[in-house]
Design a protein around this motif. Structure first.
Motif, PDB file in Angstrom:
ATOM      1  N   ALA A  34       0.827  -1.302  -0.621  1.00  0.00           N
ATOM      2  CA  ALA A  34      -0.150   0.107   0.286  1.00  0.00           C
ATOM      3  C   ALA A  34       0.828   0.962   0.621  1.00  0.00           C
ATOM      4  N   LYS A  35       2.025   0.917   0.660  1.00  0.00           N
ATOM      5  CA  LYS A  35       2.804   2.279   1.106  1.00  0.00           C
ATOM      6  C   LYS A  35       3.427   2.182  -0.925  1.00  0.00           C
ATOM      7  N   VAL A  36       3.728   1.729  -1.460  1.00  0.00           N
ATOM      8  CA  VAL A  36       4.552   1.026  -2.605  1.00  0.00           C
ATOM      9  C   VAL A  36       3.436   1.761  -3.574  1.00  0.00           C
ATOM     10  N   GLY A  37       2.247   1.842  -3.347  1.00  0.00           N
ATOM     11  CA  GLY A  37       1.454   2.178  -4.200  1.00  0.00           C
ATOM     12  C   GLY A  37       1.119   3.582  -4.103  1.00  0.00           C
ATOM     13  N   GLN A  38       1.243   4.055  -2.738  1.00  0.00           N
ATOM     14  CA  GLN A  38       0.387   5.978  -2.672  1.00  0.00           C
ATOM     15  C   GLN A  38       2.118   6.245  -3.486  1.00  0.00           C
ATOM     16  N   ILE A  39       3.503   5.944  -2.645  1.00  0.00           N
ATOM     17  CA  ILE A  39       4.362   6.457  -3.648  1.00  0.00           C
ATOM     18  C   ILE A  39       3.986   7.073  -5.204  1.00  0.00           C
ATOM     19  N   VAL A  40       3.897   5.842  -5.894  1.00  0.00           N
ATOM     20  CA  VAL A  40       4.008   5.284  -7.062  1.00  0.00           C
ATOM     21  C   VAL A  40       2.662   6.079  -7.616  1.00  0.00           C
ATOM     22  N   GLU A  41       1.472   6.736  -6.928  1.00  0.00           N
ATOM     23  CA  GLU A  41       0.312   7.298  -7.787  1.00  0.00           C
ATOM     24  C   GLU A  41       1.263   8.926  -7.353  1.00  0.00           C
ATOM     25  N   ASN A  42       1.670   8.533  -6.606  1.00  0.00           N
ATOM     26  CA  ASN A  42       2.198  10.355  -5.851  1.00  0.00           C
ATOM     27  C   ASN A  42       3.459  10.902  -6.661  1.00  0.00           C
ATOM     28  N   ASN A  43       3.621   9.266  -7.586  1.00  0.00           N
ATOM     29  CA  ASN A  43       5.233  10.559  -7.730  1.00  0.00           C
ATOM     30  C   ASN A  43       5.508   9.263  -9.310  1.00  0.00           C
ATOM     31  N   PRO A  44       4.614   8.987 -10.063  1.00  0.00           N
ATOM     32  CA  PRO A  44       4.735   8.757 -11.213  1.00  0.00           C
ATOM     33  C   PRO A  44       6.124   8.555 -11.783  1.00  0.00           C
ATOM     34  N   GLU A  45       6.557   9.057 -11.638  1.00  0.00           N
ATOM     35  CA  GLU A  45       8.084   9.677 -12.671  1.00  0.00           C
ATOM     36  C   GLU A  45       9.353   8.574 -11.870  1.00  0.00           C
ATOM     37  N   LEU A  46       8.672   8.062 -10.743  1.00  0.00           N
ATOM     38  CA  LEU A  46       9.974   7.547  -9.506  1.00  0.00           C
ATOM     39  C   LEU A  46      10.052   5.763 -10.874  1.00  0.00           C
ATOM     40  N   SER A  47      11.025   5.188 -10.300  1.00  0.00           N
ATOM     41  CA  SER A  47      10.963   3.809 -10.582  1.00  0.00           C
ATOM     42  C   SER A  47      10.387   3.425  -9.218  1.00  0.00           C
ATOM     43  N   TYR A  48      10.833   2.897  -9.358  1.00  0.00           N
ATOM     44  CA  TYR A  48      10.532   1.075  -8.808  1.00  0.00           C
ATOM     45  C   TYR A  48      11.377   0.589  -7.475  1.00  0.00           C
ATOM     46  N   ASN A  49      12.879   1.000  -8.169  1.00  0.00           N
ATOM     47  CA  ASN A  49      14.013   0.938  -7.585  1.00  0.00           C
ATOM     48  C   ASN A  49      14.607   2.383  -6.872  1.00  0.00           C
ATOM     49  N   ILE A  50      14.307   2.630  -6.903  1.00  0.00           N
ATOM     50  CA  ILE A  50      14.381   4.035  -6.585  1.00  0.00           C
ATOM     51  C   ILE A  50      13.642   4.088  -5.700  1.00  0.00           C
ATOM     52  N   ILE A  51      12.165   3.714  -5.044  1.00  0.00           N
ATOM     53  CA  ILE A  51      10.637   3.714  -4.378  1.00  0.00           C
ATOM     54  C   ILE A  51      11.887   2.707  -3.179  1.00  0.00           C
ATOM     55  N   LYS A  52      11.645   1.706  -3.551  1.00  0.00           N
ATOM     56  CA  LYS A  52      12.510   0.543  -2.268  1.00  0.00           C
ATOM     57  C   LYS A  52      13.536   1.276  -1.952  1.00  0.00           C
ATOM     58  N   GLU A  53      14.624   2.004  -2.836  1.00  0.00           N
ATOM     59  CA  GLU A  53      16.275   2.517  -1.630  1.00  0.00           C
ATOM     60  C   GLU A  53      14.784   3.670  -1.211  1.00  0.00           C
ATOM     61  N   ILE A  54      13.924   4.880  -0.621  1.00  0.00           N
ATOM     62  CA  ILE A  54      13.650   5.897  -0.458  1.00  0.00           C
ATOM     63  C   ILE A  54      13.139   4.701   0.795  1.00  0.00           C
TER      64      ILE A  54
END
Length: 74
Positions: A34-54
């Motif tokens: 759910a956290k990853v999905g929320q971040i993706v919706e709010n920041n569509p320019e970020l890749s999944y790998n960047i989100i994992k690192e954050i």
């Protein structure tokens, strides 16, 4: 706040599998997704790998696993 959620049987198996791989409980795995999905919706320019690192960095900071950045002098 605790809520009860009914999951499709197949999805529940997928969540259980991934929760075991990541050493999380089923609720923790769902919260993570759910956290990853929320971040993706709010920041569509970020890749999944960047989100994992954050998320990893945030977790490290909460655990106190941080050190001061010292730039390299050229």
């Amino acid at each position: 706040m605790d809520i009860t959620v009914n999951l499709d049987g197949e999805f529940e198996k997928i969540v259980q599998f991934h929760s075991m791989l990541q050493n999380r409980s089923v609720p923790q795995q769902i919260e993570h997704w759910a956290k990853v999905g929320q971040i993706v919706e709010n920041n569509p320019e970020l890749s999944y790998n960047i989100i994992k690192e954050i998320l990893s960095g945030i977790k490290d900071a909460k655990l106190g696993n941080i050190e001061e950045y010292k730039p390299i002098k050229l």
